[in-house]
Design an enzyme around this catalytic site. Structure first.
Site, PDB file in Angstrom:
ATOM      1  N   SER A 114      58.075  45.372  29.634  1.00  0.00           N
ATOM      2  CA  SER A 114      58.006  46.332  30.733  1.00  0.00           C
ATOM      3  C   SER A 114      56.722  46.204  31.543  1.00  0.00           C
ATOM      4  O   SER A 114      55.694  45.723  31.046  1.00  0.00           O
ATOM      5  CB  SER A 114      58.104  47.759  30.191  1.00  0.00           C
ATOM      6  OG  SER A 114      59.287  47.922  29.456  1.00  0.00           O
TER       7      SER A 114
HETATM    8  N1  SAH Z   1      59.559  48.104  25.418  1.00  0.00           N
HETATM    9  C1  SAH Z   1      59.936  46.741  25.526  1.00  0.00           C
HETATM   10  C2  SAH Z   1      61.047  46.610  26.541  1.00  0.00           C
HETATM   11  C3  SAH Z   1      62.025  45.598  26.157  1.00  0.00           C
HETATM   12  S1  SAH Z   1      63.429  45.481  27.218  1.00  0.00           S
HETATM   13  C4  SAH Z   1      58.754  45.886  25.939  1.00  0.00           C
HETATM   14  O1  SAH Z   1      57.861  46.380  26.629  1.00  0.00           O
HETATM   15  O2  SAH Z   1      58.716  44.717  25.578  1.00  0.00           O
HETATM   16  C5  SAH Z   1      64.600  46.459  26.357  1.00  0.00           C
HETATM   17  C6  SAH Z   1      64.975  46.033  24.967  1.00  0.00           C
HETATM   18  O3  SAH Z   1      66.032  46.885  24.535  1.00  0.00           O
HETATM   19  C7  SAH Z   1      65.509  44.612  24.840  1.00  0.00           C
HETATM   20  O4  SAH Z   1      64.756  43.934  23.890  1.00  0.00           O
HETATM   21  C8  SAH Z   1      66.941  44.798  24.387  1.00  0.00           C
HETATM   22  O5  SAH Z   1      67.402  43.789  23.503  1.00  0.00           O
HETATM   23  C9  SAH Z   1      66.861  46.137  23.695  1.00  0.00           C
HETATM   24  N2  SAH Z   1      68.146  46.835  23.557  1.00  0.00           N
HETATM   25  C10 SAH Z   1      69.159  46.952  24.453  1.00  0.00           C
HETATM   26  N3  SAH Z   1      70.174  47.667  23.940  1.00  0.00           N
HETATM   27  C11 SAH Z   1      69.796  48.024  22.682  1.00  0.00           C
HETATM   28  C12 SAH Z   1      70.417  48.754  21.631  1.00  0.00           C
HETATM   29  N4  SAH Z   1      71.621  49.293  21.740  1.00  0.00           N
HETATM   30  N5  SAH Z   1      69.728  48.910  20.479  1.00  0.00           N
HETATM   31  C13 SAH Z   1      68.503  48.367  20.312  1.00  0.00           C
HETATM   32  N6  SAH Z   1      67.865  47.667  21.264  1.00  0.00           N
HETATM   33  C14 SAH Z   1      68.499  47.496  22.432  1.00  0.00           C
END
Ligand code: SAH
Length: 218
Positions: A65
């Site tokens: 993010s």
């Molecule tokens: N906070 C993280 C953002 C990652 S993007 C950072 O700063 O790196 C969002 C993440 O949510 C992705 O890694 C994706 O695989 C995960 N995601 C999407 N749907 C999900 C679900 N149902 N359960 C767990 N993770 C999920």
């Protein structure tokens, strides 16, 4: 804009200024962002851009993010150091690391094994001992560990995340991007202590979608 030849400290100072100018004002949040080495969480290819205020690609087609959004969401959650926090979407683990320095315990769920393993390795490097990881579908929350004081969702939920709201304490706070399209609304739900919620729309955001089930690929 970060200049690659500046020292990491200078680049970080510039990033903190950018966050402040956009409304991230909580000194505790800014302090933790300043002390969390974002290059550790980015792919090799993007290390030079780690101090930019932008989202960057990580493995599995996901993103780390934007620092401003991390700051805003963390600030909106009003974390107390005694809180147990649930995070959905570990991704790189960057947001997790920031939460872990403000809360007592962070439970984090990710649907890609690869991302989970990489994030766990980073938590080890940083010596974070209050992060509990789980490979699974975060849409279902973490019923065995509920209720939580705070919940942060870092992937876009199509509509009100009912399962997650049911795992929040009566006066808890949940922050999540809500919406089906490419642009969603960052929404804050604050428990009223009687089973209801005050709902606030904070800002427009662009998150990857919250997907059902765990990823079949690594
Ligand atoms: N906070 C993280 C953002 C990652 S993007 C950072 O700063 O790196 C969002 C993440 O949510 C992705 O890694 C994706 O695989 C995960 N995601 C999407 N749907 C999900 C679900 N149902 N359960 C767990 N993770 C999920």
């Amino acid at each position: 804009m970060a200049e690659a030849h500046d020292t990491p400290e200078t680049q970080m100072a510039r990033l903190i200024l950018a966050l402040r100018s956009q409304g991230v004002s909580d000194p505790k949040v800014l302090n933790v962002i300043e002390k969390t080495p974002r290059p550790l969480f980015t792919q090799e290819l993007f290390k030079e851009r780690a101090f930019e205020d932008s989202a960057l690609p990580i493995a599995c087609g996901q993103t780390i993010s934007q620092p401003f959004i991390v700051g805003l969401m963390t600030q909106a959650l009003k974390i107390d150091k005694r809180d147990r926090v649930l995070e959905i979407g570990t991704g790189s683990g960057y947001q997790t690391a920031i939460l872990s320095k403000l809360a007592r315990l962070v439970y984090t769920v990710e649907r890609y094994r690869t991302l989970m393993k990489e994030a766990e390795a980073r938590f080890k490097v940083l010596g974070l001992t209050n992060v509990i990881t789980r490979f699974g579908d975060g849409g279902e929350g973490w019923p065995e560990q509920a209720p939580f004081d705070r919940i942060m969702v870092t992937a876009a939920a199509p509509d009100e995340p009912k399962a997650l709201l049911s795992q929040l304490k009566p006066n808890g706070i949940l922050v999540a991007p809500i919406g089906k399209g490419p642009v969603q609304t960052l929404r804050r739900y604050t428990g009223d202590g009687k089973g209801g919620f005050e709902v606030e729309d904070l800002i427009d955001v662009r998150f990857v979608p919250l997907l059902d089930g765990v990823a079949k690929e690594l």
